[in-house]
Design a protein around this motif. Structure first.
Motif, PDB file in Angstrom:
ATOM      1  N   ALA A 211      85.716  64.639  80.578  1.00 28.74           N
ATOM      2  CA  ALA A 211      85.998  63.625  81.629  1.00 28.74           C
ATOM      3  C   ALA A 211      84.713  63.067  82.391  1.00 28.74           C
ATOM      4  N   PHE A 212      83.939  64.172  82.731  1.00 29.80           N
ATOM      5  CA  PHE A 212      82.626  63.855  83.319  1.00 29.80           C
ATOM      6  C   PHE A 212      81.959  62.594  82.471  1.00 29.80           C
ATOM      7  N   VAL A 213      81.720  62.761  81.499  1.00 32.87           N
ATOM      8  CA  VAL A 213      80.852  61.926  80.511  1.00 32.87           C
ATOM      9  C   VAL A 213      81.576  60.444  80.689  1.00 32.87           C
ATOM     10  N   ALA A 214      82.979  60.521  80.296  1.00 30.12           N
ATOM     11  CA  ALA A 214      83.789  59.376  79.754  1.00 30.12           C
ATOM     12  C   ALA A 214      83.945  58.438  81.310  1.00 30.12           C
ATOM     13  N   TYR A 215      84.005  59.319  82.480  1.00 35.99           N
ATOM     14  CA  TYR A 215      83.932  58.655  83.909  1.00 35.99           C
ATOM     15  C   TYR A 215      82.625  57.774  83.913  1.00 35.99           C
ATOM     16  N   ALA A 216      81.442  58.426  83.714  1.00 36.08           N
ATOM     17  CA  ALA A 216      80.143  57.763  83.918  1.00 36.08           C
ATOM     18  C   ALA A 216      80.093  56.638  82.843  1.00 36.08           C
TER      19      ALA A 216
END
Length: 810
Positions: free
Chosen positions: A108-113
């Motif tokens: 989720a962290f990478v997708a949000y970025a």
């Protein structure tokens, strides 16, 4: 009399005459909130300013206003938030291992970025971002934005930069979550869109409580906020979910008239057909007609995948529902209303085919209000009658901004109304801030603006308090004596200023409800009245000051600044909070604390056994209980007025005690000290804690003022803190002096002959103790000898001073 003129967004430029379609009546529809989150100060700006105009129309100009407001309880933002919250709840309930939780949060962290902060990712290397290198990448990619720069490197920061900061805050929290361990805590904001992208179509929306639980909770919160801000409730409230069948019928009629078309289960408004029939589209914001960004925002983030539009600018009247979205039956299949159609249907249902006023925030002008106008005018269009007028006056409230950006839920740069009222604002103070700007102008909240609002409120607070006290003090002039005074007074000055102020405020309000000017006029009049009331060179005309106070009370009541007051606002000053609370309380119960203070003070004064005749007379003759009984029999229920006999009796005893102390009457020091202590306690504690301030006056009784107890207590505590700080600084200075003296005399005790002998820089000295050789065997340079000699002579003088003070051998 001059006409009322108003800024009308349908006719940009100078204000135009305000002429309602029915004499003496105003029909008004206001766009209400989208109930998906708590309301913030930007909403307060809109609804409080709207409320002020409504009150002015009703209570100053005498119109009967029919005010209708909607709640948007079907909307893309509502669907997304409700659905995401449900998905997050379900995810947190799953039996994941710590490693699985960490994996989900990291993805989720990478997708949000990737979705919101692409500069964090190396080109073609999304996997390179992690919680450990996040801070470094953040500073490299967006550091210039964080210190006040812009994404482009030009101009001033605004919404795009505010949005970047919001996304970075969410990433900050998620990065900390990843570092802290394997849990979901702190990662909600990045998880919500990620989980929605994975599972949104799995949500069963046949049970619409997933959405109504959210909207009903937010509607109640909004209603509570409006009540707290003293915003009048609407005369009628509408909700989209209660109007779906009427919306379907409305859309069918627009299609029949040739101004809308169905495509793939959705229905779109046909702008080209509408204009071809002689109608005008984007009447409010023609310059935004082809703004793709605004068009997409108006359609909603869930509607980008809908297909079948003839032209990109055509907007949805009815949207085909996709999996994970609520739905209702229609001739075009399961779907839901478009955003704009709701207001057209509900406003027309309540107010007919034409209304006087439609209002909302300026951000709604395009596309929401322009689309409302188009579809409503299409619905009511008749070929042989030309263009239909659905709204006569469109009022748009200016933005509230912070640090150059519009205050917005989507930017998360807001302070909720609940939080603001619990911390930095009162309802009255917030309303004053909005009154001190024009309703259609933008408002940038700044320390200077807050200070101006605070000063305005303080000036009126003090004015009301002082005139009430002066009228109460004046023998033979009861508080309610003056309501309609003739201008035949010999002291015409203040009366004339009052009449001019009345004329000027009326003119300001007729000029598009210009409260900014009205507030300045009120402030000037109050300051002039204060000067008149406090003029020591001449006896003030309290009737004139009271007339000013009553008129100002009426105007601030009309502006909604007194939540305890009701029209026609014929009182004097702010309504008493204690009186309002005690309205339904037994009078004897209401005055019990004041009677208790008098009884206590009377007993303490009697215990002194003073022989002074004036004190004895007061102890024997004062009967505040009898005065109270007469007031109670007369039907008085104002706690302040009921309590006044006990307060005056207490104050008179205190005045006499102070008089004895300052007179030539001999008193034992112990008795004198006790009397002074009692006098101070009565003023600073007994009465202060009840919200009563005593102002000592020379050769006159103390002036009794009713002031909120919290304010008096805060002032007392502040004074005590200042005195304590002053005492602390004094003690620190004393200790510093003592230390300096100790160091001085310790140094002075050394003889000049011994001054340099302990210094390792030297190895030989002469008979007087002056160094002759350095530690390396070289002679002391002449330049140093001169300096050392001066130090030696200074020490000799200091040592002699020591011997004089302490004597030889000390």
């Amino acid at each position: 009399m001059a006409p009322i003129v108003v800024h009308n967004s349908l006719k940009p430029g100078a204000p135009v005459p305000f002429v309602p379609k029915d004499v003496g009546k105003v029909s008004w529809y206001a766009c209400g909130p989208t109930t998906y989150d708590l309301s913030h100060l930007g909403h307060a700006r809109n609804y409080v300013s709207t409320d002020i105009i409504r009150r002015v129309l009703m209570h100053h100009f005498g119109f009967k206003v029919n005010f209708v407001m909607n709640y948007t309880d079907v909307d893309d933002k509502i669907i997304i938030k409700a659905r995401r919250n449900r998905l997050l709840e379900l995810e947190k309930d799953k039996p994941y291992s710590p490693e699985q939780i960490r994996d989900i949060v990291f993805k989720a962290f990478v997708a949000y970025a990737d979705s919101n902060l692409p500069l964090l990712l190396s080109a073609g290397d999304a996997a390179g971002l992690n919680e450990n290198n996040y801070q470094e990448r953040k500073e490299s990619a967006y550091g210039h934005v964080l210190v006040g720069g812009t994404l482009s490197g030009e101009g001033k920061p605004s919404d795009p930069e505010a949005k970047v900061k919001m996304h970075l805050n969410n990433m900050d929290s998620a990065a900390q979550s990843l570092k802290a361990g394997s849990s979901f805590e702190g990662a909600d904001e990045i998880l919500l869109p990620y989980l929605d992208s994975l599972y949104k179509e799995t949500i069963d929306t046949s049970d619409q409580t997933i959405f109504t639980n959210l909207t009903q909770a937010m509607e109640k919160a909004f209603s509570d906020d409006m009540k707290a801000l003293n915003v009048l409730p609407p005369d009628a409230v509408t909700r989209v979910t209660e109007y779906v069948p009427q919306i379907v019928t409305f859309v069918e009629q627009v299609i029949k008239k040739g101004f809308a078309y169905e495509a793939n289960g959705s229905v779109y408004f046909d702008i080209a057909a509408f204009e071809k029939a002689g109608n005008t589209y984007a009447r409010l914001r023609p310059e935004s007609k082809n703004d793709k960004t605004l068009q997409e925002e108006g359609e909603g983030s869930l509607s980008k995948a809908l297909e079948g539009k003839k032209r990109s600018g055509d907007f949805a009247l009815w949207k085909r529902s996709k999996p994970g979205e609520p739905y209702w039956p229609s001739p075009w299949g399961a779907g839901r209303p478009g955003w704009h159609i709701e207001c057209s249907v509900m406003a027309s249902d309540k107010l007919g085919d034409q209304m006087d006023i439609h209002s909302g925030g300026i951000d709604l002008a395009f596309p929401h209000h322009d689309n409302e106008l188009a579809q409503s005018e299409a619905y009511f269009h008749e070929c042989d009658k030309g263009e239909h007028t659905w709204v006569n006056y469109f009022l748009h409230m200016g933005h509230l901004s912070i640090s150059g950006s519009k205050m917005s839920k989507s930017l998360k740069n807001f302070q909720t109304i609940q939080d603001a009222l619990a911390t930095t604002y009162t309802s009255r103070n917030m309303r004053i801030v909005f009154l001190m700007s024009r309703w259609n102008d933008g408002v940038e909240i700044s320390p200077d603006m807050r200070k101006q609002a605070d000063n305005w409120e303080t000036t009126l607070d003090n004015f009301f308090t002082n005139i009430k006290a002066k009228l109460s003090e004046a023998a033979g002039v009861p508080t309610d004596a003056v309501k309609d005074l003739s201008l035949a007074s010999t002291k015409r000055g203040l009366f004339e200023e009052l009449e001019q102020a009345k004329t000027d405020v009326d003119a300001a309000l007729r000029n598009s409800f210009d409260t900014f000017t009205a507030m300045q006029i009120i402030l000037r009049l109050v300051r002039d009245a204060n000067i008149h009331m406090n003029d020591r060179a001449a006896e003030p005309n309290l009737q004139a000051v009271e007339a000013v106070a009553r008129w100002v009370t009426k105007i601030v009541g009309i502006f909604g600044l007194d939540a305890g007051a009701a029209p026609p606002y014929e009182g004097l000053g702010w309504t008493s909070a204690s009186s309002a609370a005690a309205a339904n309380v037994d009078p004897k119960t209401a005055v019990k604390p004041y009677a208790a203070v008098f009884s206590k003070v009377k007993g303490e004064v009697e215990a002194f056994g003073l022989s002074d005749t004036s004190v004895r007379a007061l102890l024997e003759q004062q009967s505040p209980e009898n005065e109270f009984t007469e007031l109670e029999k007369a039907g008085e229920r104002d706690t302040e007025k009921l309590a006044l006999p006990f307060i005056r009796a207490t104050s008179r005893l205190r005045d006499e005690l102070r008089g004895i102390v300052s007179s030539a009457t001999p008193l034992e020091p112990k008795t004198k000290h006790a009397i002074l202590a009692l006098s101070d306690r009565i003023r600073d504690y007994d009465l202060t804690d009840l919200g009563v301030q005593l102002d000592d006056q020379t050769d006159k009784p103390s002036l009794v003022k009713f002031v909120p107890a919290a304010r008096l207590i805060a002032a007392r505590e502040e004074k005590a803190a200042l005195l304590a700080e002053k005492a602390r600084q004094k003690e620190e200075a004393r200790k510093a002096r003592e230390k300096a003296d100790e160091e001085k005399w310790a140094k002075a005790k050394v003889t000049p002959q011994d001054l340099f002998r302990s210094d390792a820089k030297y190895q030989e000295w002469d008979a007087q103790g002056l160094p002759t050789k350095l530690a390396d065997g070289n002679a002391v340079p002449k330049s140093q000898i001169k300096k050392l000699t001066k130090e030696w002579e200074k020490q000799k003088k200091l040592h002699e001073e020591y011997l004089t003070k302490f004597g030889p051998g000390a």
